[in-house]
Design a protein around this motif. Structure first.
Motif, PDB file in Angstrom:
ATOM      1  N   ILE A  87       7.939 -10.848  -3.752  1.00 39.91           N
ATOM      2  CA  ILE A  87       7.071  -9.698  -3.960  1.00 39.91           C
ATOM      3  C   ILE A  87       6.516  -9.814  -5.370  1.00 39.91           C
ATOM      4  N   THR A  88       5.230  -9.544  -5.511  1.00 45.18           N
ATOM      5  CA  THR A  88       4.574  -9.550  -6.817  1.00 45.18           C
ATOM      6  C   THR A  88       3.790  -8.256  -6.938  1.00 45.18           C
ATOM      7  N   MET A  89       4.156  -7.456  -7.904  1.00 45.74           N
ATOM      8  CA  MET A  89       3.473  -6.191  -8.138  1.00 45.74           C
ATOM      9  C   MET A  89       2.254  -6.438  -9.024  1.00 45.74           C
ATOM     10  N   ALA A  90       1.234  -5.599  -8.883  1.00 44.96           N
ATOM     11  CA  ALA A  90      -0.022  -5.774  -9.621  1.00 44.96           C
ATOM     12  C   ALA A  90       0.170  -5.652 -11.129  1.00 44.96           C
ATOM     13  N   SER A  91       1.110  -4.832 -11.557  1.00 45.61           N
ATOM     14  CA  SER A  91       1.389  -4.682 -12.989  1.00 45.61           C
ATOM     15  C   SER A  91       2.892  -4.474 -13.166  1.00 45.61           C
ATOM     16  N   PRO A  92       3.397  -4.671 -14.389  1.00 48.62           N
ATOM     17  CA  PRO A  92       4.836  -4.472 -14.611  1.00 48.62           C
ATOM     18  C   PRO A  92       5.256  -3.052 -14.211  1.00 48.62           C
ATOM     19  N   LEU A  93       6.446  -2.954 -13.615  1.00 46.49           N
ATOM     20  CA  LEU A  93       6.933  -1.655 -13.162  1.00 46.49           C
ATOM     21  C   LEU A  93       7.289  -0.755 -14.345  1.00 46.49           C
ATOM     22  N   LEU A 132       0.845  -1.192   0.000  1.00 45.51           N
ATOM     23  CA  LEU A 132       0.000   0.000   0.000  1.00 45.51           C
ATOM     24  C   LEU A 132       0.885   1.248   0.000  1.00 45.51           C
ATOM     25  N   ARG A 133       0.471   2.263  -0.734  1.00 43.38           N
ATOM     26  CA  ARG A 133       1.174   3.544  -0.696  1.00 43.38           C
ATOM     27  C   ARG A 133       0.478   4.423   0.332  1.00 43.38           C
ATOM     28  N   ASN A 134       1.258   4.989   1.251  1.00 44.58           N
ATOM     29  CA  ASN A 134       0.720   5.794   2.351  1.00 44.58           C
ATOM     30  C   ASN A 134      -0.285   5.002   3.194  1.00 44.58           C
ATOM     31  N   HIS A 135      -0.108   3.705   3.247  1.00 49.32           N
ATOM     32  CA  HIS A 135      -0.969   2.805   4.038  1.00 49.32           C
ATOM     33  C   HIS A 135      -2.439   2.906   3.637  1.00 49.32           C
ATOM     34  N   GLN A 136      -2.703   3.244   2.378  1.00 48.80           N
ATOM     35  CA  GLN A 136      -4.071   3.402   1.880  1.00 48.80           C
ATOM     36  C   GLN A 136      -4.287   2.503   0.662  1.00 48.80           C
ATOM     37  N   PRO A 137      -5.488   1.912   0.530  1.00 49.90           N
ATOM     38  CA  PRO A 137      -5.808   1.162  -0.693  1.00 49.90           C
ATOM     39  C   PRO A 137      -5.781   2.099  -1.890  1.00 49.90           C
ATOM     40  N   PRO A 138      -5.592   1.634  -3.071  1.00 49.60           N
ATOM     41  CA  PRO A 138      -5.594   0.222  -3.464  1.00 49.60           C
ATOM     42  C   PRO A 138      -4.231  -0.441  -3.236  1.00 49.60           C
ATOM     43  N   SER A 139      -4.230  -1.761  -3.277  1.00 51.51           N
ATOM     44  CA  SER A 139      -2.989  -2.523  -3.171  1.00 51.51           C
ATOM     45  C   SER A 139      -2.268  -2.493  -4.516  1.00 51.51           C
ATOM     46  N   TRP A 140      -0.975  -2.230  -4.475  1.00 50.94           N
ATOM     47  CA  TRP A 140      -0.158  -2.194  -5.689  1.00 50.94           C
ATOM     48  C   TRP A 140       0.602  -3.492  -5.892  1.00 50.94           C
ATOM     49  N   GLY A 141       0.411  -4.440  -4.969  1.00 47.03           N
ATOM     50  CA  GLY A 141       1.095  -5.722  -5.059  1.00 47.03           C
ATOM     51  C   GLY A 141       0.990  -6.456  -3.741  1.00 47.03           C
ATOM     52  N   TYR A 180      12.707   9.918  -8.610  1.00 49.82           N
ATOM     53  CA  TYR A 180      12.135  11.153  -9.143  1.00 49.82           C
ATOM     54  C   TYR A 180      13.215  12.090  -9.672  1.00 49.82           C
ATOM     55  N   GLY A 181      14.436  11.589  -9.792  1.00 50.33           N
ATOM     56  CA  GLY A 181      15.541  12.382 -10.316  1.00 50.33           C
ATOM     57  C   GLY A 181      16.681  12.540  -9.342  1.00 50.33           C
ATOM     58  N   GLY A 182      16.461  12.261  -8.075  1.00 53.04           N
ATOM     59  CA  GLY A 182      17.514  12.407  -7.074  1.00 53.04           C
ATOM     60  C   GLY A 182      17.922  11.084  -6.451  1.00 53.04           C
ATOM     61  N   GLY A 183      17.687   9.990  -7.124  1.00 51.09           N
ATOM     62  CA  GLY A 183      17.976   8.657  -6.583  1.00 51.09           C
ATOM     63  C   GLY A 183      16.690   7.982  -6.119  1.00 51.09           C
ATOM     64  N   TYR A 184      16.779   6.704  -5.876  1.00 49.56           N
ATOM     65  CA  TYR A 184      15.592   5.941  -5.488  1.00 49.56           C
ATOM     66  C   TYR A 184      15.162   6.277  -4.066  1.00 49.56           C
ATOM     67  N   GLU A 185      13.864   6.540  -3.890  1.00 46.32           N
ATOM     68  CA  GLU A 185      13.254   6.806  -2.595  1.00 46.32           C
ATOM     69  C   GLU A 185      12.156   5.774  -2.371  1.00 46.32           C
ATOM     70  N   GLU A 186      12.062   5.292  -1.131  1.00 46.73           N
ATOM     71  CA  GLU A 186      11.022   4.321  -0.806  1.00 46.73           C
ATOM     72  C   GLU A 186       9.656   5.005  -0.819  1.00 46.73           C
ATOM     73  N   ILE A 187       8.695   4.392  -1.537  1.00 46.05           N
ATOM     74  CA  ILE A 187       7.349   4.959  -1.585  1.00 46.05           C
ATOM     75  C   ILE A 187       6.316   4.048  -0.923  1.00 46.05           C
ATOM     76  N   SER A 188       6.653   2.785  -0.678  1.00 45.87           N
ATOM     77  CA  SER A 188       5.744   1.902   0.057  1.00 45.87           C
ATOM     78  C   SER A 188       6.530   0.770   0.695  1.00 45.87           C
ATOM     79  N   GLU A 189       5.975   0.271   1.804  1.00 47.24           N
ATOM     80  CA  GLU A 189       6.601  -0.837   2.525  1.00 47.24           C
ATOM     81  C   GLU A 189       5.521  -1.553   3.321  1.00 47.24           C
ATOM     82  N   ASN A 190       5.652  -2.863   3.416  1.00 41.55           N
ATOM     83  CA  ASN A 190       4.792  -3.630   4.301  1.00 41.55           C
ATOM     84  C   ASN A 190       5.533  -4.876   4.732  1.00 41.55           C
TER      85      ASN A 190
END
Length: 157
Positions: free
Chosen positions: A71-77, A46-55, A141-151
């Motif tokens: 880990i299985t994402m809902a669609s190809p990255l 979940l992103r920001n701990h809110q639905p929908p599930s992205w994987g 986003y241009g400055g290196g990889y940043e974590e956007i979701s975790e569970n």
């Protein structure tokens, strides 16, 4: 006499080859007998701990008590995105060990165009050893990889 020596040498080498070949099916049979891989815990991505599930991140075990995280994402990255699974061990001689899809024996983190990855397998037959799986999604986003979701899954055996 020389022909007989060559013939016996060749027969001896053929015998060694037969012995070596007979060992391979036994190893393959052991790997095949470690079937029945099943998810024993899972958690939505979940992103920001809110639905929908992205994987989904899953803790998996087979019949030989080998554990791994997937880990299985809902669609190809898309470009500039990646995801990774982490296997965390609690107890035993490797207490606190964390392995990712990028660890030796894993198949590499999820990158553009892919949906899934898995960590290396860890065999643990002792009942005191438990595991949890963590899933993380990143975006650059241009400055290196940043974590956007975790569970994380529940810790279990």
């Amino acid at each position: 006499m020389k022909t007989l020596s060559i013939l016996l040498s060749t027969a001896g080498l053929a015998g060694v080859g037969a012995i070596a070949l007979s060992a391979l099916p036994a190893e393959a049979a052991t790997a095949a007998s470690c079937s029945g891989a099943r998810s024993i815990a899972s958690a939505p991505m979940l992103r920001n701990h809110q639905p929908p599930s992205w994987g989904t991140v899953r803790l998996v075990r087979d019949s030989c008590y080998q554990y791994w995280a997937e880990i299985t994402m809902a669609s190809p990255l898309v470009a500039n995105a990646k995801a990774n699974a982490f296997l965390v061990q609690y107890g035993g001689g490797n207490n606190g060990r964390v392995l990712s899809c990028d660890s030796s024996g894993g198949n590499g983190s999820v990158i553009q165009g892919q949906r899934t990855c898995r960590t290396p397998k860890v065999k643990a037959t002792a009942g005191s050893i438990t595991f949890a799986a963590i899933g993380r999604e990143y975006h650059n986003y241009g400055g290196g990889y940043e974590e956007i979701s975790e569970n994380i899954t529940k810790r279990t055996r």
